[in-house]
Scaffold this active site. Structure first.
Site, PDB file in Angstrom:
ATOM      1  CD  GLU A  13      -2.680   1.163   2.595  1.00 13.45           C
ATOM      2  OE1 GLU A  13      -3.567   2.040   2.706  1.00 13.45           O
ATOM      3  OE2 GLU A  13      -2.502   0.258   3.437  1.00 13.45           O
ATOM      4  CD  GLU A  46      -8.010   1.925   5.688  1.00 13.31           C
ATOM      5  OE1 GLU A  46      -7.652   0.774   5.971  1.00 13.31           O
ATOM      6  OE2 GLU A  46      -7.287   2.730   5.079  1.00 13.31           O
TER       7      GLU A  46
END
Length: 311
Positions: free
Chosen positions: A187, A288
């Protein structure tokens, strides 16, 4: 799958304003159906945190969701007691939801850390101790995506030394993921909120993906495309989607500024998700984001109920 910062809202003059908010031509708009063409999961480490961890899976199910993801829940230890692992496993199973994403141990999340695998000494050792524990826990719930956060630069340690350590630990993580038939996710975070993390752009994350695949020979490392982080970096989100969707195995969203629910900021998330669909992405979209000053159960009004169930 990185934590919310203490002050995530950029000022109007902040250069890290949402990319694509004004740069996406109107001709590229995909229409209001884009949101409902994807499948969504809820990150239980940022949503429903007003509840104890063991109550969150059931709360997600009550809100209509069939899938969830987690940061590593035990921030103090990479190797919790079996009873603690079993309790979370039962809570997920009893709620009837599917765990579709899990972070390896990454230090204090939320908190000052941005990962552990590039940190020499105790943190790297904790990461390695966690690798098989996290993989086995994921496998027990049918989870096939494991996210390995890189970590911050450390004073007094040469970046090349950290990068070499990181690649070795990522090779170990890729091997553990392969053992359970999972994908290793890499990520990119964002520079304004994670100034000491070196993985703060899509091209840099892809570079790490390629290096890990080369070293491991397994080809199971893929990009985790977090549209909030990339927008905070000022990246051209339509271009990132067009260029890297075929290297992407998981997507996460939050609006910008504020890291709130879609519609609370200025990111054209409907357009961007439509572009992802057109580019061939059919994986999970991880929610998220922070619910704001309301219960998490009230932070999903932007998403029709029929689009929340696992598909």
């Amino acid at each position: 799958m990185a934590p919310p910062p203490s002050d995530p809202t950029p000022s109007p003059s902040d250069p890290a304003q949402p990319a694509g908010a004004s740069g996406t031509p109107s001709a590229d708009r995909t229409g209001p159906g884009s949101l409902t063409s994807h499948r969504y999961d809820v990150n239980l480490s940022i949503l429903f945190t007003e509840l104890p961890l063991l109550e969150r899976p059931a709360a997600a199910a009550a809100a209509g969701f069939g899938a969830v993801e987690l940061w590593w829940p035990w921030v103090e230890t990479p190797t919790p007691e079996k009873s603690e692992l079993d309790a979370v496993r039962r809570a997920i199973e009893d709620a009837g939801v599917w765990l579709v994403g899990l972070n390896f141990y990454a230090g204090q999340l939320p908190g000052p850390d941005r990962g552990a695998l590039s940190i020499p000494g105790a943190e790297s050792e904790k990461f390695r101790a966690n690798v098989d524990v996290a993989a086995d826990f994921a496998a027990s719930l049918g989870c096939r995506a494991l996210n390995a956060l890189y970590g911050n630069r450390v004073d007094g340690v040469h970046p090349a030394e950290q990068d070499a350590l990181a690649l070795e630990n990522l090779r170990i993580a890729a091997r553990a993921a392969d053992r359970i038939g999972a994908t290793l996710l890499i990520e990119a975070l964002n520079r304004p909120e994670s100034p000491r993390c070196p993985i703060v752009s899509a091209p840099k994350a892809i570079e790490v993906v390629d290096r890990v695949n080369e070293l491991s020979g397994l080809d199971n490392a893929r990009f985790l495309m977090d549209l909030y982080h990339l927008s905070m970096n000022g990246e051209d989100l339509p271009a990132v989607i067009d260029r890297y969707t075929d290297r992407t195995a998981h997507v996460q969203i939050a609006d910008n500024p504020g890291r709130g629910a879609p519609g609370t900021g200025s990111l054209p998330l409907d357009d961007l998700l439509g572009r992802l669909r057109k580019a061939g992405y059919d994986g999970w979209i991880g929610l998220e984001y922070k619910p704001g000053d309301r219960p998490s159960a009230e932070a999903f009004d932007w998403l029709p109920g029929k689009a929340r169930a696992a598909r």
